[in-house]
Design a protein around this motif. Structure first.
Motif, mmCIF file in Angstrom:
data_model
loop_
_atom_site.group_PDB
_atom_site.id
_atom_site.type_symbol
_atom_site.label_atom_id
_atom_site.label_comp_id
_atom_site.label_asym_id
_atom_site.label_seq_id
_atom_site.Cartn_x
_atom_site.Cartn_y
_atom_site.Cartn_z
ATOM 1 N N GLY A 291 0.977 -3.353 0.736
ATOM 2 C CA GLY A 291 1.307 -2.060 0.151
ATOM 3 C C GLY A 291 0.391 -0.964 0.653
ATOM 4 N N THR A 292 0.375 0.150 -0.090
ATOM 5 C CA THR A 292 -0.393 1.335 0.285
ATOM 6 C C THR A 292 -1.372 1.680 -0.821
ATOM 7 N N VAL A 293 -2.609 2.005 -0.436
ATOM 8 C CA VAL A 293 -3.643 2.373 -1.402
ATOM 9 C C VAL A 293 -3.963 3.853 -1.243
ATOM 10 N N HIS A 294 -3.946 4.572 -2.370
ATOM 11 C CA HIS A 294 -4.169 6.010 -2.381
ATOM 12 C C HIS A 294 -5.482 6.335 -3.095
ATOM 13 N N GLU A 295 -6.158 7.393 -2.656
ATOM 14 C CA GLU A 295 -7.405 7.811 -3.296
ATOM 15 C C GLU A 295 -7.156 9.044 -4.163
ATOM 16 N N GLY A 296 -7.522 8.946 -5.450
ATOM 17 C CA GLY A 296 -7.359 10.074 -6.354
ATOM 18 C C GLY A 296 -7.317 9.617 -7.799
ATOM 19 N N ASP A 297 -7.182 10.576 -8.696
ATOM 20 C CA ASP A 297 -7.254 10.322 -10.129
ATOM 21 C C ASP A 297 -5.895 9.929 -10.699
ATOM 22 N N LEU A 298 -5.784 8.680 -11.139
ATOM 23 C CA LEU A 298 -4.581 8.160 -11.786
ATOM 24 C C LEU A 298 -3.325 8.462 -10.966
ATOM 25 N N PHE A 299 -2.356 9.177 -11.554
ATOM 26 C CA PHE A 299 -1.073 9.399 -10.880
ATOM 27 C C PHE A 299 -1.148 10.446 -9.769
ATOM 28 N N GLU A 300 -2.202 11.255 -9.762
ATOM 29 C CA GLU A 300 -2.262 12.433 -8.883
ATOM 30 C C GLU A 300 -1.993 12.130 -7.409
ATOM 31 N N PRO A 301 -2.538 11.035 -6.823
ATOM 32 C CA PRO A 301 -2.320 10.830 -5.387
ATOM 33 C C PRO A 301 -1.028 10.102 -5.029
ATOM 34 N N LEU A 302 -0.249 9.682 -6.027
ATOM 35 C CA LEU A 302 0.946 8.897 -5.740
ATOM 36 C C LEU A 302 2.055 9.775 -5.143
ATOM 37 N N PRO A 303 2.886 9.212 -4.279
ATOM 38 C CA PRO A 303 4.024 9.973 -3.747
ATOM 39 C C PRO A 303 4.959 10.399 -4.880
ATOM 40 N N ARG B 158 8.953 -12.084 -4.369
ATOM 41 C CA ARG B 158 9.598 -12.253 -3.066
ATOM 42 C C ARG B 158 9.634 -10.946 -2.284
ATOM 43 N N GLU B 159 9.807 -9.854 -2.995
ATOM 44 C CA GLU B 159 9.931 -8.557 -2.331
ATOM 45 C C GLU B 159 9.365 -7.501 -3.261
ATOM 46 N N VAL B 160 8.562 -6.579 -2.728
ATOM 47 C CA VAL B 160 7.912 -5.611 -3.586
ATOM 48 C C VAL B 160 7.538 -4.364 -2.788
ATOM 49 N N GLU B 161 7.598 -3.224 -3.452
ATOM 50 C CA GLU B 161 7.044 -1.985 -2.906
ATOM 51 C C GLU B 161 5.807 -1.668 -3.743
ATOM 52 N N LEU B 162 4.636 -1.824 -3.146
ATOM 53 C CA LEU B 162 3.386 -1.717 -3.887
ATOM 54 C C LEU B 162 2.609 -0.465 -3.506
#
Length: 262
Positions: free
Chosen positions: A143-155, A118-122
């Protein structure tokens, strides 16, 4: 007056596809007919399929969890068996879940999970630029798609907040990649297939970082093979996560789940 070649009929398509080695020639022929916008496009699509391109790359889409997922050339095709991972994730996700889809490829897993909640932060991420471009089209407003290696590009703000961490990592042992069907071996990126010596190298990297990103009670879900399941479960458990293996005989799917204690 210019003459146009007649559109291939269903029986002609089936015969041509069967001769090219397509096991499900009838189904593929119907999909080509229903997708092509005209005779010229149909002929081109048939030529590409006979040449060995994956059906999903020819069509431009794959069916996954009841949705059409755009699949661009050179991007990993989501497998039906991975729907089992999404179903397991949906059962674990709380309301308002924070979801991360690593090695996202087309973004199919994250989109399918977000659509079921029903509700998600993706947030999704992939190291391949072609995959990121494709995933952004599929994920869209979900949601938002990030470019990078595994966890590295995540906020960084996601650290310690992730309720569901999907990681459909490559898990084919390096020596086995050459044994894969040509459709995968030639037309999908090696980085999406090759999991290192025993197939678990990328999974180990994900597991090593997972506890820093998961919320208390949050879960990591990774797909693996039946023969790798015991080692994968041991690896996940050694990180401090509570590990278990779930299996779908129907889809021939094996998923390891690791949950961070509360």
């Amino acid at each position: 007056m210019q003459e146009f070649a007649p559109s291939p009929t269903l029986p002609t398509l089936v015969t041509t596809l069967r001769a090219a080695g397509c096991v499900f020639a009838e189904d593929e022929a119907e999909l080509l007919l229903s997708t092509a916008t005209g005779p010229a496009e149909l002929a081109t699509m048939l030529e590409r399929r006979v040449a060995g391109l994956p059906l999903e790359h020819v069509l431009g889409w794959a069916e996954f969890c009841g949705m059409r997922i755009a699949v661009d050339p050179g991007v990993f095709v989501p497998r039906r068996r991975t729907e089992f991972l999404v179903r397991q994730a949906a059962a674990l996700a709380p309301d308002g879940a924070v979801v991360v889809d690593l090695c996202c490829g087309t973004g199919a897993l994250g989109k399918a999970l977000a659509a079921s909640l029903r509700e998600v932060e993706l947030h999704a991420a992939d190291v391949e630029p072609a995959a990121v471009s494709c995933a952004r089209r599929n994920v869209g407003a979900h949601g938002t798609v990030h470019e990078g290696d595994l966890f590295e590009p995540l906020p960084r703000s996601l650290r310690g907040r992730v309720d569901v961490l999907l990681a459909n990592v490559p898990y084919v042992p390096t020596d086995d990649v050459e044994l894969l069907p040509a459709e995968a071996r030639i037309h999908e990126p090696r980085v999406a297939l090759d999991g290192g010596g025993d197939g678990l190298d990328v999974m180990r990297r994900v597991v090593a970082g997972a506890t820093d990103w998961l919320a208390p009670g949050g879960s990591l879900l990774v797909e693996t093979s039946e023969r790798q399941a015991a080692r994968a479960e041991e690896t996940v458990g050694s990180s401090g996560l509570v590990a278990r293996v779930v299996v779908s005989e129907e889809l021939y799917a094996t998923v390891v789940i690791g949950t961070r204690p509360r």
